[in-house]
Design a protein around this motif. Sequence first.
Motif, PDB file in Angstrom:
ATOM      1  N   LEU A  73      41.074 102.314  14.130  1.00 42.35           N
ATOM      2  CA  LEU A  73      42.019 103.139  14.874  1.00 42.35           C
ATOM      3  C   LEU A  73      41.724 103.036  16.352  1.00 42.35           C
ATOM      4  O   LEU A  73      40.560 103.093  16.766  1.00 42.35           O
ATOM      5  CB  LEU A  73      41.923 104.600  14.426  1.00 42.35           C
ATOM      6  CG  LEU A  73      42.273 104.886  12.954  1.00 42.35           C
ATOM      7  CD1 LEU A  73      42.030 106.349  12.634  1.00 42.35           C
ATOM      8  CD2 LEU A  73      43.728 104.511  12.671  1.00 42.35           C
ATOM      9  N   ALA A  74      42.787 102.867  17.151  1.00 45.06           N
ATOM     10  CA  ALA A  74      42.616 102.752  18.599  1.00 45.06           C
ATOM     11  C   ALA A  74      43.727 103.533  19.289  1.00 45.06           C
ATOM     12  O   ALA A  74      44.859 103.594  18.793  1.00 45.06           O
ATOM     13  CB  ALA A  74      42.641 101.295  19.036  1.00 45.06           C
ATOM     14  N   LEU A  75      43.394 104.103  20.439  1.00 50.74           N
ATOM     15  CA  LEU A  75      44.344 104.887  21.214  1.00 50.74           C
ATOM     16  C   LEU A  75      44.390 104.334  22.624  1.00 50.74           C
ATOM     17  O   LEU A  75      43.345 104.064  23.228  1.00 50.74           O
ATOM     18  CB  LEU A  75      43.915 106.364  21.245  1.00 50.74           C
ATOM     19  CG  LEU A  75      44.819 107.326  22.009  1.00 50.74           C
ATOM     20  CD1 LEU A  75      46.169 107.458  21.297  1.00 50.74           C
ATOM     21  CD2 LEU A  75      44.164 108.697  22.123  1.00 50.74           C
ATOM     22  N   THR A  76      45.628 104.157  23.153  1.00 54.25           N
ATOM     23  CA  THR A  76      45.787 103.617  24.501  1.00 54.25           C
ATOM     24  C   THR A  76      46.470 104.656  25.384  1.00 54.25           C
ATOM     25  O   THR A  76      47.107 105.600  24.907  1.00 54.25           O
ATOM     26  CB  THR A  76      46.638 102.345  24.508  1.00 54.25           C
ATOM     27  OG1 THR A  76      47.991 102.687  24.191  1.00 54.25           O
ATOM     28  CG2 THR A  76      46.105 101.328  23.511  1.00 54.25           C
ATOM     29  N   THR A 105      36.760 100.032  14.257  1.00 55.78           N
ATOM     30  CA  THR A 105      37.319  99.050  15.185  1.00 55.78           C
ATOM     31  C   THR A 105      36.223  98.127  15.703  1.00 55.78           C
ATOM     32  O   THR A 105      36.427  96.898  15.809  1.00 55.78           O
ATOM     33  CB  THR A 105      38.008  99.768  16.363  1.00 55.78           C
ATOM     34  OG1 THR A 105      39.025 100.625  15.864  1.00 55.78           O
ATOM     35  CG2 THR A 105      38.636  98.769  17.321  1.00 55.78           C
ATOM     36  N   GLU A 106      35.064  98.706  16.036  1.00 56.20           N
ATOM     37  CA  GLU A 106      33.950  97.877  16.501  1.00 56.20           C
ATOM     38  C   GLU A 106      33.514  96.879  15.421  1.00 56.20           C
ATOM     39  O   GLU A 106      33.282  95.688  15.699  1.00 56.20           O
ATOM     40  CB  GLU A 106      32.776  98.782  16.880  1.00 56.20           C
ATOM     41  CG  GLU A 106      33.019  99.668  18.091  1.00 56.20           C
ATOM     42  CD  GLU A 106      31.817 100.542  18.414  1.00 56.20           C
ATOM     43  OE1 GLU A 106      31.116 100.244  19.408  1.00 56.20           O
ATOM     44  OE2 GLU A 106      31.582 101.504  17.669  1.00 56.20           O
ATOM     45  N   ARG A 107      33.387  97.394  14.207  1.00 50.17           N
ATOM     46  CA  ARG A 107      32.926  96.525  13.119  1.00 50.17           C
ATOM     47  C   ARG A 107      33.945  95.429  12.796  1.00 50.17           C
ATOM     48  O   ARG A 107      33.582  94.272  12.558  1.00 50.17           O
ATOM     49  CB  ARG A 107      32.646  97.364  11.869  1.00 50.17           C
ATOM     50  CG  ARG A 107      31.400  98.226  11.977  1.00 50.17           C
ATOM     51  CD  ARG A 107      31.029  98.830  10.635  1.00 50.17           C
ATOM     52  NE  ARG A 107      32.010  99.833  10.202  1.00 50.17           N
ATOM     53  CZ  ARG A 107      31.919 101.131  10.464  1.00 50.17           C
ATOM     54  NH1 ARG A 107      30.872 101.571  11.169  1.00 50.17           N
ATOM     55  NH2 ARG A 107      32.824 101.972  10.040  1.00 50.17           N
ATOM     56  N   LEU A 108      35.232  95.783  12.804  1.00 51.09           N
ATOM     57  CA  LEU A 108      36.257  94.816  12.400  1.00 51.09           C
ATOM     58  C   LEU A 108      36.463  93.724  13.436  1.00 51.09           C
ATOM     59  O   LEU A 108      36.622  92.541  13.092  1.00 51.09           O
ATOM     60  CB  LEU A 108      37.579  95.554  12.136  1.00 51.09           C
ATOM     61  CG  LEU A 108      38.750  94.709  11.629  1.00 51.09           C
ATOM     62  CD1 LEU A 108      38.424  94.105  10.266  1.00 51.09           C
ATOM     63  CD2 LEU A 108      40.025  95.559  11.534  1.00 51.09           C
TER      64      LEU A 108
END
Length: 325
Positions: free
Chosen positions: A269-272, A285-288
């Motif tokens: 999951l990421a938020l901009t 997100t870091e791992r993927l």
Amino acid sequence: AYIPVCTPQRSWGVVVVARPAERDPISEADLRLLRHLTDRAAIALEHGQALVEAREALAQRERMTERLHALAKASRDFAAATSDYRELLDVVARTVGQLLGDLCSIRLLSRDGCWLNIEDASVFHPDPEIAEAFRRTMQASPQRADAGMAGEVVQTGRALVRHFPEVEELANATLPAYRPLLRKIDIASLMLLPLMSHDRCLGLLSLSRGRDKAPFSADDLQLACDLADRAALAVENAALLVDLRARGVEVEQAEDRFRSLLESAPDALALTDKHGHLVLVNAQTERLFGYTRAELLGRGMEMLLPASSHDAMSQLRQDPLPSDG
């Protein structure tokens, strides 16, 4: 003979002169002398009256100056204590008590407006034992906001000053729990003031004096009302600060719960922000994608997307999706 005592500005009275029959009648020379003396007496009286008025005006200016200084200091002390709600109540009770009365208490209304809150209260007396005795009595005997003299002040929003020639008169007008204490300190003068803010009563300020001091005067009442106004403003500001702190804690707790859910999510999951820059990512997100959080934050979302999606992402930033509203 009747000789008026007067000046051009005022008549002061009449001098009556009488002689017994065996003496010579009052002559013109006697009358001239009497008029001369009464003229001088009238001038002396006028000067004396002017001196008295000047002294009274000076005393009034001195009292006004002292009151303004006291109010300025009280305002500073109240403002300095606003960040600590409990300390503020202590400062108000101590300040007002030292300025005006032997005993001073401040009690705020409960949130439902039905009770004088024993938790939000403070008591001051020069004798700490008496102050503590009143504090214990207040805690043991909660008072409704519509009961007795205090209730009258809270409900009407008007100050009340009463003088009691006999201590039993005051004892009979108060709650039974307070009567032994009132008899002990022999209260002779009582002043109750509402703490008003925007036509709303926040609480009650109570002042009393023993028989060893003069009863409360009109000047005392004016000073007490000015102090009560400043205390009410400080109490309202302190209450707002307490609410803001509580809301801040709620926001922090909500943010912590959100972050916890975000980190525990099985998907990336990421938020901009509106410019497409990453402001929040989770551990998945870091791992993927193999980037650290420090490498991702502040960078464009495109670094997580295939090249074929870059144009679509750019178009989305220029023409965002409409909201549901």
